[in-house]
Design a protein around this motif. Structure first.
Motif, PDB file in Angstrom:
ATOM      1  N   TYR A 240       0.900  -1.169   0.168  1.00  0.00           N
ATOM      2  CA  TYR A 240       0.120   0.189   0.080  1.00  0.00           C
ATOM      3  C   TYR A 240       0.870   1.262  -0.096  1.00  0.00           C
ATOM      4  CZ  TYR A 240      -3.163   3.686   1.991  1.00  0.00           C
ATOM      5  OH  TYR A 240      -3.733   4.868   2.393  1.00  0.00           O
ATOM      6  N   ASP A 244      -0.657   7.592  -5.391  1.00  0.00           N
ATOM      7  CA  ASP A 244      -0.731   6.980  -6.633  1.00  0.00           C
ATOM      8  C   ASP A 244       0.598   7.272  -7.268  1.00  0.00           C
ATOM      9  OD1 ASP A 244      -3.356   6.120  -6.347  1.00  0.00           O
ATOM     10  OD2 ASP A 244      -4.190   7.104  -7.635  1.00  0.00           O
ATOM     11  N   GLY A 269      -2.531   2.073  -4.369  1.00  0.00           N
ATOM     12  CA  GLY A 269      -2.208   3.432  -4.245  1.00  0.00           C
ATOM     13  C   GLY A 269      -3.119   4.356  -3.580  1.00  0.00           C
ATOM     14  N   HIS A 270      -2.947   5.687  -3.464  1.00  0.00           N
ATOM     15  CA  HIS A 270      -4.030   6.596  -2.785  1.00  0.00           C
ATOM     16  C   HIS A 270      -4.189   7.723  -3.433  1.00  0.00           C
ATOM     17  CE1 HIS A 270      -6.057   7.379   1.380  1.00  0.00           C
ATOM     18  NE2 HIS A 270      -6.336   8.517   0.483  1.00  0.00           N
ATOM     19  N   TYR A 281      -8.877   3.717 -13.957  1.00  0.00           N
ATOM     20  CA  TYR A 281      -7.930   4.295 -12.963  1.00  0.00           C
ATOM     21  C   TYR A 281      -6.468   3.690 -13.381  1.00  0.00           C
ATOM     22  CZ  TYR A 281     -11.578   6.095 -10.100  1.00  0.00           C
ATOM     23  OH  TYR A 281     -12.783   6.611  -9.542  1.00  0.00           O
ATOM     24  N   THR A 285      -6.663   1.690  -6.342  1.00  0.00           N
ATOM     25  CA  THR A 285      -6.273   2.873  -5.423  1.00  0.00           C
ATOM     26  C   THR A 285      -7.581   3.148  -4.627  1.00  0.00           C
ATOM     27  OG1 THR A 285      -6.072   5.395  -5.893  1.00  0.00           O
ATOM     28  CG2 THR A 285      -7.497   4.196  -7.191  1.00  0.00           C
TER      29      THR A 285
END
Length: 334
Positions: A240, A244, A269-270, A281, A285
């Motif tokens: 994690y 991103d 990702g974030h 995407y 994410t």
């Protein structure tokens, strides 16, 4: 040159109705369209300077962001500008590039131009040390007691990432972070990750590389990954990343090491980045509600400008989006 009275006469409405439309206030849809048509027909232009003098306001909000090369910031600024315009305000954009001196310089310009308020993302606590008479809204950051903060649910984002990784079969998880260590809501991503790992009883490790993942940090992360290879096998099967952008760098490094994603290692990702803010995407994410964050930020700064009460902290929900870097889960496994 057309006047507001000319617009009112052409539209067949009162001058007050035209004023409300121009200032983003509520009127009937029928009257709004009539006024907008008359404005376009006559080429009417509002004198913002005179308007500001009369109202004791510039109808301008400064927006300070680290950089516009980051797709998340660029998307956020686009939505903020749209929301400000719809409310009769202009945007004064400042790109600080995370430089405290540049932030300070822009703040001096802001004071000189007497903007009505500031919406900002800063990487330096001293950079936005403003007097109390300048309304300020921060995105993700906590700087002053009287400064409102708008953010998404970063803690739950970390929880969601772990839940999705373990649902896909990962049991040895890694959280990687880069970025400022300034007191921020984004730090809760790692906290949520750790909390959920402990709750599920899975093995995990957390590594913080400091500032953004430029070429130096990519080399540092690559060496870290090499150290985590044991007999040709990578020590982790789920990663994690705090953003991103970092996750995309991780994907490249894993490819260089011959590690297959998502077969051997799942990656999340974030931020929720997409090409041109539409379509699929870029990777699996945690999606931030960027348009809603922008809208709430503008509504909050306008409340402060108008001396109204505003929530000191607003947390908006996040969601998970599949982007091809996590294993698919059948309905029976969900």
């Amino acid at each position: 040159m057309a006047t507001i009275k000319d617009v009112a006469n052409d539209a067949g409405v009162a001058v007050g109705t035209v004023s409300k439309v121009l200032n983003g206030q509520h009127v009937s849809e029928k009257n709004r369209k009539k006024v907008e048509a008359a404005v376009a027909k006559l080429g009417y232009q509002m004198n913002y300077y005179a308007r500001g003098l009369r109202a004791g306001s510039t109808y301008t909000v400064a927006v300070i962001v680290p950089d516009l090369l980051n797709p998340f910031f660029a998307c956020l600024v686009s939505f903020i500008e749209k929301e400000l315009y719809q409310n009769g305000y202009k945007m004064f954009l400042c790109q600080s590039q995370k430089d405290v001196e540049k932030e300070t310089y822009y703040l001096q310009l802001v004071r000189q131009n007497r903007v009505d308020g500031i919406i900002g993302i800063t990487f330096h606590k001293t950079g936005l040390n403003l007097s109390a008479d300048v309304p300020m809204v921060m995105i993700d950051r906590h700087l002053q007691a009287d400064c409102c903060c708008i953010s998404s649910d970063n803690f739950h984002g970390g929880e969601l990432a772990v839940q999705r990784l373990t649902a896909g079969g990962s049991r040895r998880l890694l959280f990687l972070r880069t970025g400022s260590r300034l007191h921020s809501e984004t730090l809760k991503r790692g906290q949520g990750f750790e909390s959920e790992c402990k709750k599920q009883g899975v093995c995990y490790e957390m590594k913080d590389f400091g500032d953004d993942a430029d070429s130096y940090h990519e080399a540092e992360i690559y060496r870290y990954f090499q150290e985590k290879m044991r007999g040709g096998t990578f020590s982790f099967d789920g990663i994690y990343a705090s953003t991103d952008g970092l996750a995309l760098s991780i994907l490249e490094l894993l490819d260089q090491l011959g590690i297959q994603v998502p077969e051997q290692v799942q990656v999340i990702g974030h931020d929720g980045l997409r090409r041109m803010n539409k379509g699929p995407y870029l990777l699996s994410t945690i999606v931030q509600p960027v348009e809603e964050m922008a809208g709430v930020s503008v509504k909050t700064i306008l409340k402060l400008i108008h001396k109204e009460q505003a929530d000191p902290l607003v947390i908006l929900p996040v969601t998970f989006a599949e982007g091809g870097t996590t294993r698919k889960i059948s309905d029976a496994e969900k």
